[in-house]
Scaffold this active site. Sequence first.
Site, mmCIF file in Angstrom:
data_model
loop_
_atom_site.group_PDB
_atom_site.id
_atom_site.type_symbol
_atom_site.label_atom_id
_atom_site.label_comp_id
_atom_site.label_asym_id
_atom_site.label_seq_id
_atom_site.Cartn_x
_atom_site.Cartn_y
_atom_site.Cartn_z
ATOM 1 N N PHE A 150 0.842 -1.118 -0.085
ATOM 2 C CA PHE A 150 -0.098 0.129 -0.029
ATOM 3 C C PHE A 150 0.958 1.339 0.251
ATOM 4 C CE2 PHE A 150 1.233 -0.032 4.564
ATOM 5 C CZ PHE A 150 1.114 1.493 4.706
ATOM 6 N N CYS A 282 9.486 1.769 3.271
ATOM 7 C CA CYS A 282 10.415 0.618 3.581
ATOM 8 C C CYS A 282 11.920 1.139 3.876
ATOM 9 C CB CYS A 282 10.470 -0.373 2.418
ATOM 10 S SG CYS A 282 11.096 0.396 0.818
HETATM 11 P P1 NAD Z 1 1.650 -6.633 3.157
HETATM 12 O O1 NAD Z 1 2.790 -7.689 3.186
HETATM 13 O O2 NAD Z 1 0.639 -6.685 4.210
HETATM 14 O O3 NAD Z 1 1.000 -6.606 1.500
HETATM 15 C C1 NAD Z 1 1.691 -6.672 0.318
HETATM 16 C C2 NAD Z 1 0.872 -7.268 -0.748
HETATM 17 O O4 NAD Z 1 0.642 -8.513 -0.225
HETATM 18 C C3 NAD Z 1 -0.656 -6.719 -0.979
HETATM 19 O O5 NAD Z 1 -0.942 -6.679 -2.313
HETATM 20 C C4 NAD Z 1 -1.463 -7.795 -0.205
HETATM 21 O O6 NAD Z 1 -2.838 -7.901 -0.664
HETATM 22 C C5 NAD Z 1 -0.639 -9.057 -0.145
HETATM 23 N N1 NAD Z 1 -0.978 -9.807 1.042
HETATM 24 C C6 NAD Z 1 -1.334 -9.366 2.220
HETATM 25 N N2 NAD Z 1 -1.537 -10.609 3.050
HETATM 26 C C7 NAD Z 1 -1.294 -11.765 2.362
HETATM 27 C C8 NAD Z 1 -1.608 -13.129 2.510
HETATM 28 N N3 NAD Z 1 -1.723 -13.634 3.811
HETATM 29 N N4 NAD Z 1 -1.336 -13.893 1.742
HETATM 30 C C9 NAD Z 1 -1.099 -13.431 0.486
HETATM 31 N N5 NAD Z 1 -1.070 -12.175 -0.023
HETATM 32 C C10 NAD Z 1 -1.158 -11.265 1.024
HETATM 33 O O7 NAD Z 1 2.594 -5.058 3.024
HETATM 34 P P2 NAD Z 1 1.943 -3.744 3.267
HETATM 35 O O8 NAD Z 1 1.445 -3.494 4.365
HETATM 36 O O9 NAD Z 1 0.909 -3.358 1.829
HETATM 37 O O10 NAD Z 1 3.345 -2.775 2.881
HETATM 38 C C11 NAD Z 1 4.121 -2.450 3.828
HETATM 39 C C12 NAD Z 1 5.344 -3.684 3.785
HETATM 40 O O11 NAD Z 1 5.816 -3.257 2.762
HETATM 41 C C13 NAD Z 1 6.310 -3.128 4.936
HETATM 42 O O12 NAD Z 1 6.890 -4.408 5.475
HETATM 43 C C14 NAD Z 1 7.350 -2.243 4.254
HETATM 44 O O13 NAD Z 1 8.736 -2.570 4.561
HETATM 45 C C15 NAD Z 1 7.319 -3.388 2.916
HETATM 46 N N6 NAD Z 1 7.867 -2.555 1.672
HETATM 47 C C16 NAD Z 1 9.081 -3.067 1.236
HETATM 48 C C17 NAD Z 1 9.889 -2.390 0.343
HETATM 49 C C18 NAD Z 1 11.051 -2.774 -0.192
HETATM 50 O O14 NAD Z 1 11.722 -2.482 -1.284
HETATM 51 N N7 NAD Z 1 11.927 -3.422 0.708
HETATM 52 C C19 NAD Z 1 9.064 -1.407 -0.460
HETATM 53 C C20 NAD Z 1 7.770 -0.831 0.021
HETATM 54 C C21 NAD Z 1 7.266 -1.557 1.074
#
Ligand code: NAD
Length: 501
Positions: A150, A282
């Site tokens: 998100f 992130c």
């Molecule tokens: P999230 O892991 O909750 O969601 C990411 C994606 O996975 C979404 O599309 C979501 O619908 C899907 N998802 C969520 N739960 C799932 C499940 N149980 N099974 C399958 N798919 C699922 O992450 P978020 O809260 O949207 O984003 C924040 C996180 O992203 C933080 O940990 C941040 O550090 C990380 N992030 C990392 C980078 C990087 O470059 N390393 C960049 C941006 C964000």
Amino acid sequence: MTEQLTHFIDGARTQGTSGNFQDVFNPATGESHSQVPLASAAEVAAAIASAKAAFPAWSAKAPAKRAAVLFKYRDLLISHSDEIAQLVSKEHGKTLDDVKGELARGIEVVEFACGIPHLLKGEFSESVASSVDTHSFRQAVGVVAGITPFNFPTMVPMWMFPVALACGNTFILKPSERDPSSVLRIIELLHEAGLPKGVLNLVNGGKEAVDEILTNPDVKAISFVGSTAVGEYIYSEGCKHGKRVQALCGAKNHMVVMPDADMDKAVDALMGAAYGSAGERCMAISVAVAVGDKTADALIEKLSPKVQALKVAPYTDPSAEMGPVVTKESKERIEGYIQSGVDQGAKLVVDGRGLSLQGYENGYFVGGTLFDNVTTEMDIYKDEIFGPVLAVVRTDEYETALQMVNDHEYGNGTAIFTRDGDAARDFTSRVQAGMVGVNVPIPVPVAYHSSGGWKRSLFGDHDIHGMEGVRFYTKLKAITSRWPSGIKEGAEFNFKAGKDH
Ligand code: NAD
């Protein structure tokens, strides 16, 4: 009135048939303004089939023709940036200027991908043996998928699909269901730029949709960006089903502040890196490691009035420095961490809980929060909080600070603030993290370099965008040719080195 959002499949917006919808909220008001459809496994399978059908024609196009779509797309993104920024801010909560920065970073990747004819050039060796030449080139992988978080609803998808499409792949995008409007719009613009239908299909959804992507044999590669728990699942399940997977995950980025650092500049850097976008980045700095008590005292003294004075407001207020966090659950989780810091003995210097803005009493606002005397056993040190909370850890010497960064389970980004070139060089050489800043607090590489963490911040072998992106989205093929005039009489049974032919 509640707006019904859509998927984007086969070149058009579509409501879908699952009958499952999830509310989308404005985090500044706490009100739901739209609903996003959550695709069933069967709907995702149909989108994958559409991408598979579009692959032969798209991958056979000259790279310059694929690039022509991206050149046009870049201009459309720029001319629509105000509209896109509004869509992001309304669902994510970040300030409009912050969205413009995110969009600019995404557009840089589109610009990089416009150079695809050059990036796909192969290698050629004449006469590797007598009358034998070898050349190699890269070809598209097939249908590839992107699953995105998100916090950068436009930039992170653009880390993926411009490069993947330019390489000749077709794409399934599964964005975050928490802020889906802006990405839907940028995909619509991509089709206005001339992308043929089916080449990129956007499906909204939750676990059911993701599980179809993970198991469908027609998906050949998956890029994931999100939390470590989900990323680890995606990496292991995707690999189990024979796919290439890159999963960029969570972080706890440390900034080491040396005694010789310019303290005012270090404090300004910390303010932007810890509290910009309400800490929902992130690459946010969530730990400041102060080397020496004098450094720590100076940091706390200079930081605390600035944190107290942070202008927390909805994005509609042009003076806002920081907006709300994304959901009610995020706010509760962050406030829970603040309480745990207090319970576990950290010194709470500025408390961001209990912030209520007039007219926005139901918004998910958390004020800037600052802790001193944080230790490595505390949860606020160990876990990614993903909110506007900065922990100051005190240490006596540089070696302990470096060890602390290296011992943490995450290794996404890190920074050192110092005037000492020798210390900076040692830090960049020995630190265990994928992106390192010297007097740069958020060292996210530009689009023509690649981005990615170490340790439990990335699963897989490839970073994202730049040449690593091109390698991830292509397979290498090597061709060895001998023309009839060079073929010797008689069968050859032994394996030989090129020079022995
Ligand atoms: P999230 O892991 O909750 O969601 C990411 C994606 O996975 C979404 O599309 C979501 O619908 C899907 N998802 C969520 N739960 C799932 C499940 N149980 N099974 C399958 N798919 C699922 O992450 P978020 O809260 O949207 O984003 C924040 C996180 O992203 C933080 O940990 C941040 O550090 C990380 N992030 C990392 C980078 C990087 O470059 N390393 C960049 C941006 C964000």
